[in-house]
Write an enzyme that holds these catalytic residues in place. Sequence first.
Site, PDB file in Angstrom:
ATOM      1  N   ARG A  63       0.826  -1.221   0.000  1.00  0.00           N
ATOM      2  CA  ARG A  63       0.000   0.000   0.000  1.00  0.00           C
ATOM      3  C   ARG A  63       0.854   1.263   0.000  1.00  0.00           C
ATOM      4  O   ARG A  63       0.535   2.240  -0.680  1.00  0.00           O
ATOM      5  CB  ARG A  63      -0.891   0.035   1.248  1.00  0.00           C
ATOM      6  CG  ARG A  63      -2.123  -0.814   1.131  1.00  0.00           C
ATOM      7  CD  ARG A  63      -3.071  -0.551   2.293  1.00  0.00           C
ATOM      8  NE  ARG A  63      -3.979  -1.672   2.450  1.00  0.00           N
ATOM      9  CZ  ARG A  63      -5.016  -1.906   1.652  1.00  0.00           C
ATOM     10  NH1 ARG A  63      -5.289  -1.104   0.651  1.00  0.00           N
ATOM     11  NH2 ARG A  63      -5.789  -2.959   1.845  1.00  0.00           N
ATOM     12  N   MET A  88     -11.843   2.535  -4.746  1.00  0.00           N
ATOM     13  CA  MET A  88     -12.006   1.360  -3.883  1.00  0.00           C
ATOM     14  C   MET A  88     -10.691   0.879  -3.280  1.00  0.00           C
ATOM     15  O   MET A  88     -10.424  -0.322  -3.223  1.00  0.00           O
ATOM     16  CB  MET A  88     -12.689   0.233  -4.672  1.00  0.00           C
ATOM     17  CG  MET A  88     -14.040   0.611  -5.247  1.00  0.00           C
ATOM     18  SD  MET A  88     -15.188   1.243  -4.003  1.00  0.00           S
ATOM     19  CE  MET A  88     -15.638  -0.292  -3.211  1.00  0.00           C
ATOM     20  N   ARG A  89      -9.871   1.796  -2.825  1.00  0.00           N
ATOM     21  CA  ARG A  89      -8.627   1.420  -2.144  1.00  0.00           C
ATOM     22  C   ARG A  89      -8.602   2.075  -0.774  1.00  0.00           C
ATOM     23  O   ARG A  89      -9.002   3.238  -0.633  1.00  0.00           O
ATOM     24  CB  ARG A  89      -7.393   1.924  -2.928  1.00  0.00           C
ATOM     25  CG  ARG A  89      -7.264   1.390  -4.322  1.00  0.00           C
ATOM     26  CD  ARG A  89      -7.042  -0.093  -4.394  1.00  0.00           C
ATOM     27  NE  ARG A  89      -5.860  -0.540  -3.691  1.00  0.00           N
ATOM     28  CZ  ARG A  89      -5.613  -1.828  -3.415  1.00  0.00           C
ATOM     29  NH1 ARG A  89      -6.459  -2.772  -3.779  1.00  0.00           N
ATOM     30  NH2 ARG A  89      -4.515  -2.164  -2.763  1.00  0.00           N
ATOM     31  N   ILE A  90      -8.136   1.322   0.205  1.00  0.00           N
ATOM     32  CA  ILE A  90      -7.909   1.926   1.525  1.00  0.00           C
ATOM     33  C   ILE A  90      -6.583   2.661   1.455  1.00  0.00           C
ATOM     34  O   ILE A  90      -5.592   2.121   0.965  1.00  0.00           O
ATOM     35  CB  ILE A  90      -7.905   0.843   2.620  1.00  0.00           C
ATOM     36  CG1 ILE A  90      -9.319   0.265   2.739  1.00  0.00           C
ATOM     37  CG2 ILE A  90      -7.430   1.406   3.949  1.00  0.00           C
ATOM     38  CD1 ILE A  90      -9.451  -0.885   3.701  1.00  0.00           C
ATOM     39  N   HIS A 107     -19.856   8.181   0.687  1.00  0.00           N
ATOM     40  CA  HIS A 107     -20.099   6.843   1.214  1.00  0.00           C
ATOM     41  C   HIS A 107     -21.599   6.571   1.152  1.00  0.00           C
ATOM     42  O   HIS A 107     -22.398   7.424   1.558  1.00  0.00           O
ATOM     43  CB  HIS A 107     -19.587   6.751   2.654  1.00  0.00           C
ATOM     44  CG  HIS A 107     -19.770   5.391   3.240  1.00  0.00           C
ATOM     45  ND1 HIS A 107     -18.940   4.330   2.936  1.00  0.00           N
ATOM     46  CD2 HIS A 107     -20.715   4.895   4.069  1.00  0.00           C
ATOM     47  CE1 HIS A 107     -19.359   3.253   3.578  1.00  0.00           C
ATOM     48  NE2 HIS A 107     -20.438   3.565   4.272  1.00  0.00           N
ATOM     49  N   THR A 139     -10.259  11.145   6.873  1.00  0.00           N
ATOM     50  CA  THR A 139      -9.236  11.086   7.928  1.00  0.00           C
ATOM     51  C   THR A 139      -8.782   9.627   8.002  1.00  0.00           C
ATOM     52  O   THR A 139      -9.380   8.763   7.335  1.00  0.00           O
ATOM     53  CB  THR A 139      -9.831  11.512   9.294  1.00  0.00           C
ATOM     54  OG1 THR A 139     -10.860  10.581   9.647  1.00  0.00           O
ATOM     55  CG2 THR A 139     -10.384  12.932   9.260  1.00  0.00           C
ATOM     56  N   LEU A 142     -11.494   4.860   8.979  1.00  0.00           N
ATOM     57  CA  LEU A 142     -12.241   4.438   7.785  1.00  0.00           C
ATOM     58  C   LEU A 142     -13.688   4.937   7.839  1.00  0.00           C
ATOM     59  O   LEU A 142     -14.417   4.629   8.785  1.00  0.00           O
ATOM     60  CB  LEU A 142     -12.216   2.910   7.681  1.00  0.00           C
ATOM     61  CG  LEU A 142     -12.905   2.339   6.427  1.00  0.00           C
ATOM     62  CD1 LEU A 142     -12.172   2.733   5.156  1.00  0.00           C
ATOM     63  CD2 LEU A 142     -13.051   0.836   6.526  1.00  0.00           C
TER      64      LEU A 142
END
Length: 215
Positions: A63, A88-90, A107, A139, A142
């Site tokens: 990541r 769609m990535r953290i 969201h 932030t 999540l």
Amino acid sequence: MAEKSILILISGRGSNMEAILEARLPARIAAVISNEPQAKGLATARAHGITTSVVPHRDFPDRAAFDAALASAIDVHQPDLVVLAGFMRILTDNFVARYAGRLMNIHPSLLPAFPGLQTHRHALAAGVRIHGCTVHFVTPALDGGPIIVQAAVPVQPGDSEETLAARVLREEHRIYPQAIRWFCEGRLALAANGKAVVQSARAPENVLVCPAVER
Ligand code: GRF
């Protein structure tokens, strides 16, 4: 005030991106970047004359390496605001810190209810009567950053995930351009208590749809 420049990150369909491109915002769309080479939204962006590029996350070992490459691709454009539109990535804490106060997400739930994935399935399983969507600053928590605007929709008897998702998506396309417009007009601030503040006489009208009460 100088015109703001916006960069949009997508992973797929790009319908929120399209709503933003078509909203005639007082802003310049600097570029659209996808982590998925096949994202349908890339063609839509190009059809709108927007510069696109791809930073494929699968090309990177972890990541941190992906986020560093993504940040480099973003910073070429020096955007005032980075908009996650179905991205769609953290993201790593480092990435989020780099764009603090200028990184927005949408969201598909009324946060803090139903963070994470499959929000419509969870809403139906919980039996909530009202569902919706939220635009918030990002932030490290999540789906936990300061809320900018929300729209609520009724959950109808007989709803499937698909019918509920479609009802919510219509509202997403309304509130995301609205939140970005506030940002571009300098009407959006982060207060000392960490909450997002909107300076808009009409703001309350944009945050809640009340279902009629049966008598
Ligand atoms: C939207 O429901 C958005 O809220 C979520 O992912 C979906 C993306 O849809 N984060 P699209 O790519 O904007 O059509």
